[in-house]
Design a protein around this motif. Structure first.
Motif, PDB file in Angstrom:
ATOM      1  N   THR A  68      -9.057 -17.008  -3.708  1.00 20.58           N
ATOM      2  CA  THR A  68      -8.962 -15.563  -3.480  1.00 20.58           C
ATOM      3  C   THR A  68      -9.721 -14.804  -4.560  1.00 20.58           C
ATOM      4  OG1 THR A  68      -6.783 -15.796  -2.435  1.00 20.58           O
ATOM      5  CG2 THR A  68      -7.382 -13.607  -3.236  1.00 20.58           C
ATOM      6  N   LEU A  69     -10.463 -13.796  -4.113  1.00 20.77           N
ATOM      7  CA  LEU A  69     -11.152 -12.863  -4.999  1.00 20.77           C
ATOM      8  C   LEU A  69     -10.676 -11.460  -4.671  1.00 20.77           C
ATOM      9  CD1 LEU A  69     -13.432 -11.974  -6.986  1.00 20.77           C
ATOM     10  CD2 LEU A  69     -14.987 -12.022  -5.017  1.00 20.77           C
ATOM     11  N   VAL A  70     -10.215 -10.737  -5.674  1.00 15.72           N
ATOM     12  CA  VAL A  70      -9.786  -9.342  -5.508  1.00 15.72           C
ATOM     13  C   VAL A  70     -10.809  -8.449  -6.208  1.00 15.72           C
ATOM     14  CG1 VAL A  70      -7.969  -7.651  -5.956  1.00 15.72           C
ATOM     15  CG2 VAL A  70      -7.363 -10.033  -5.430  1.00 15.72           C
ATOM     16  N   ILE A  71     -11.302  -7.438  -5.485  1.00 14.58           N
ATOM     17  CA  ILE A  71     -12.310  -6.529  -6.023  1.00 14.58           C
ATOM     18  C   ILE A  71     -11.794  -5.106  -5.881  1.00 14.58           C
ATOM     19  CG2 ILE A  71     -14.722  -5.792  -5.936  1.00 14.58           C
ATOM     20  CD1 ILE A  71     -15.334  -8.372  -4.395  1.00 14.58           C
ATOM     21  N   HIS A  72     -11.908  -4.315  -6.956  1.00 16.40           N
ATOM     22  CA  HIS A  72     -11.380  -2.952  -6.916  1.00 16.40           C
ATOM     23  C   HIS A  72     -12.300  -2.020  -7.692  1.00 16.40           C
ATOM     24  CE1 HIS A  72      -7.448  -1.529  -5.323  1.00 16.40           C
ATOM     25  NE2 HIS A  72      -7.847  -0.407  -5.896  1.00 16.40           N
ATOM     26  N   GLY A  73     -12.368  -0.789  -7.237  1.00 14.92           N
ATOM     27  CA  GLY A  73     -13.104   0.230  -7.961  1.00 14.92           C
ATOM     28  C   GLY A  73     -12.254   0.818  -9.070  1.00 14.92           C
ATOM     29  N   ALA A  74     -12.843   0.985 -10.240  1.00 16.89           N
ATOM     30  CA  ALA A  74     -12.097   1.506 -11.383  1.00 16.89           C
ATOM     31  C   ALA A  74     -11.669   2.960 -11.187  1.00 16.89           C
ATOM     32  CB  ALA A  74     -12.946   1.383 -12.650  1.00 16.89           C
ATOM     33  N   LYS A  75     -12.321   3.680 -10.259  1.00 14.87           N
ATOM     34  CA  LYS A  75     -12.001   5.088 -10.033  1.00 14.87           C
ATOM     35  C   LYS A  75     -11.411   5.331  -8.637  1.00 14.87           C
ATOM     36  CE  LYS A  75     -13.605   6.776 -13.972  1.00 14.87           C
ATOM     37  NZ  LYS A  75     -14.715   7.729 -13.978  1.00 14.87           N
ATOM     38  N   ASP A  76     -10.813   4.301  -8.045  1.00 13.78           N
ATOM     39  CA  ASP A  76     -10.248   4.432  -6.701  1.00 13.78           C
ATOM     40  C   ASP A  76      -9.038   5.371  -6.748  1.00 13.78           C
ATOM     41  OD1 ASP A  76      -9.037   4.142  -4.205  1.00 13.78           O
ATOM     42  OD2 ASP A  76      -9.386   1.986  -4.093  1.00 13.78           O
ATOM     43  N   PRO A  77      -9.114   6.556  -6.082  1.00 14.96           N
ATOM     44  CA  PRO A  77      -7.980   7.481  -6.123  1.00 14.96           C
ATOM     45  C   PRO A  77      -6.981   7.258  -4.990  1.00 14.96           C
ATOM     46  CG  PRO A  77      -9.818   8.549  -5.061  1.00 14.96           C
ATOM     47  CD  PRO A  77     -10.284   7.144  -5.412  1.00 14.96           C
ATOM     48  N   ILE A  78      -7.289   6.358  -4.060  1.00 11.94           N
ATOM     49  CA  ILE A  78      -6.415   6.125  -2.906  1.00 11.94           C
ATOM     50  C   ILE A  78      -5.456   4.970  -3.188  1.00 11.94           C
ATOM     51  CG2 ILE A  78      -6.355   5.469  -0.469  1.00 11.94           C
ATOM     52  CD1 ILE A  78      -8.975   6.971  -0.090  1.00 11.94           C
ATOM     53  N   ILE A  79      -5.996   3.852  -3.621  1.00 12.20           N
ATOM     54  CA  ILE A  79      -5.200   2.712  -4.077  1.00 12.20           C
ATOM     55  C   ILE A  79      -5.716   2.391  -5.471  1.00 12.20           C
ATOM     56  CG2 ILE A  79      -4.538   0.318  -3.675  1.00 12.20           C
ATOM     57  CD1 ILE A  79      -5.116   0.740  -0.709  1.00 12.20           C
ATOM     58  N   GLY A  80      -4.959   2.682  -6.483  1.00 11.09           N
ATOM     59  CA  GLY A  80      -5.433   2.575  -7.856  1.00 11.09           C
ATOM     60  C   GLY A  80      -5.781   1.156  -8.267  1.00 11.09           C
ATOM     61  N   PRO A  81      -6.669   1.015  -9.255  1.00  6.39           N
ATOM     62  CA  PRO A  81      -7.073  -0.327  -9.701  1.00  6.39           C
ATOM     63  C   PRO A  81      -5.928  -1.165 -10.239  1.00  6.39           C
ATOM     64  CG  PRO A  81      -7.874   1.375 -11.214  1.00  6.39           C
ATOM     65  CD  PRO A  81      -7.366   2.075  -9.993  1.00  6.39           C
ATOM     66  N   ILE A  85       0.840  -1.192   0.000  1.00  2.00           N
ATOM     67  CA  ILE A  85       0.000   0.000   0.000  1.00  2.00           C
ATOM     68  C   ILE A  85       0.879   1.247   0.000  1.00  2.00           C
ATOM     69  CG2 ILE A  85      -1.674   1.338   1.340  1.00  2.00           C
ATOM     70  CD1 ILE A  85      -2.852  -1.308   2.316  1.00  2.00           C
ATOM     71  N   ALA A  86       0.714   2.074  -1.019  1.00  3.66           N
ATOM     72  CA  ALA A  86       1.422   3.346  -1.119  1.00  3.66           C
ATOM     73  C   ALA A  86       0.366   4.440  -1.240  1.00  3.66           C
ATOM     74  CB  ALA A  86       2.356   3.350  -2.322  1.00  3.66           C
ATOM     75  N   LEU A  87       0.130   5.146  -0.171  1.00 10.71           N
ATOM     76  CA  LEU A  87      -0.945   6.124  -0.118  1.00 10.71           C
ATOM     77  C   LEU A  87      -0.484   7.484  -0.648  1.00 10.71           C
ATOM     78  CD1 LEU A  87      -2.155   5.133   3.445  1.00 10.71           C
ATOM     79  CD2 LEU A  87      -3.308   4.590   1.298  1.00 10.71           C
ATOM     80  N   PRO A  88      -1.427   8.287  -1.142  1.00  8.91           N
ATOM     81  CA  PRO A  88      -1.049   9.631  -1.593  1.00  8.91           C
ATOM     82  C   PRO A  88      -0.380  10.427  -0.474  1.00  8.91           C
ATOM     83  CG  PRO A  88      -3.285   9.078  -2.287  1.00  8.91           C
ATOM     84  CD  PRO A  88      -2.859   8.005  -1.339  1.00  8.91           C
TER      85      PRO A  88
END
Length: 268
Positions: free
Chosen positions: A210-223, A136-139
């Protein structure tokens, strides 16, 4: 939604679960379907999973909780590492007689879920990793904002940052209300702890579904980070939710459930 407290590792933990309710000192009934343990993110609380608990309880036995110093659990200080949060999670599972569970974690909670799968693989039946990354690399501006809050030089930010497309104001307001339940110092130190871990070289050791789910517009941790996480775990599935930001539990609950439900049904 039933809730109760359990004394775990010197803290009173607020535990949420599906119906039916049980006596105050009794563990919840976890006999329906699969046992699912839900882990919240930095500076947050188990209540972020309210919609998922209601949904999953129709077929399964979901449990969420507030880590020490978070939400309605006791304490005002964060734990000092993600491994410590994982240890508290295992201690709670022991108290609730959960031998093995599907672990669903979001953001920092996803990193804790990875630690559990690596250090205690017999306790993890499967993983669902939401809005998280192997490293995890946060802004930087996000970290600095919360540092300023902790030293009294800035007010807590109640902004749309972190959300995706077309999020109703009341959904964001709900998130801000949950944010305010935890001391901002806890959130800041959680963010620092989350950035310290790096699972990239160890992902090949994870052997559970394992299932990985991500938002396409996540600005905190990118997809892209979510896709890389899925690629690093043998056999992992990846679902990207269009328009979703970092807080998929509130932003896109129906899409999140549509990804999780068939995954759970496929598990033996």
């Amino acid at each position: 939604m039933p809730a109760k407290y359990f004394e775990i590792s010197g803290h009173a933990l607020n535990v949420l679960h599906g119906p039916p309710s049980t006596l105050p000192d009794a563990a919840p009934n976890l006999s329906r379907g699969k046992t699912v343990v839900l882990l919240h993110g930095a500076g947050s609380s188990g209540e972020v999973w309210r919609r998922q608990i209601d949904h999953l309880a129709e077929r399964h036995s979901p449990v969420a909780f507030d880590w020490p110093g978070h939400g309605r659990s006791s304490g005002t200080e964060p734990l000092d590492s993600l491994e410590a949060y994982a240890d508290v999670t295992l201690a709670l599972c022991d108290r609730l007689a959960i031998e093995s569970a599907v672990v669903i974690g979001t953001s920092m909670g996803g990193a804790v879920a990875l630690d559990l799968a690596l250090r205690a693989p017999d306790r993890v039946r499967a993983l669902v990793l939401v809005s998280t990354a192997a490293k995890i690399a946060l802004p930087a501006e996000m970290i600095e904002t919360w540092r300023q809050v902790t030293i009294g030089r800035a007010a807590q930010p109640f902004t749309p940052f972190g959300y995706g497309d077309d999020v109703p104001f009341e959904v964001m307001r709900e998130g801000w209300e949950l944010q305010a339940r935890t001391d901002p110092r806890v959130r800041y130190h959680d963010l620092l702890a989350a950035e310290k871990v790096d699972f990239r070289a160890r992902l090949s050791a994870i052997r559970v579904p394992t299932l990985v789910i991500h938002g396409a517009k996540d600005p905190i941790i990118g997809p892209g980070e979510g896709a890389a996480l899925a690629k690093g775990i043998a056999g992992a599935d990846y679902v990207e939710i269009a328009g979703g930001g970092h807080f998929l539990q509130r932003e896109k609950p129906d899409a999140l459930h549509a990804a999780i439900d068939p995954f759970l049904e496929r598990l033996p």
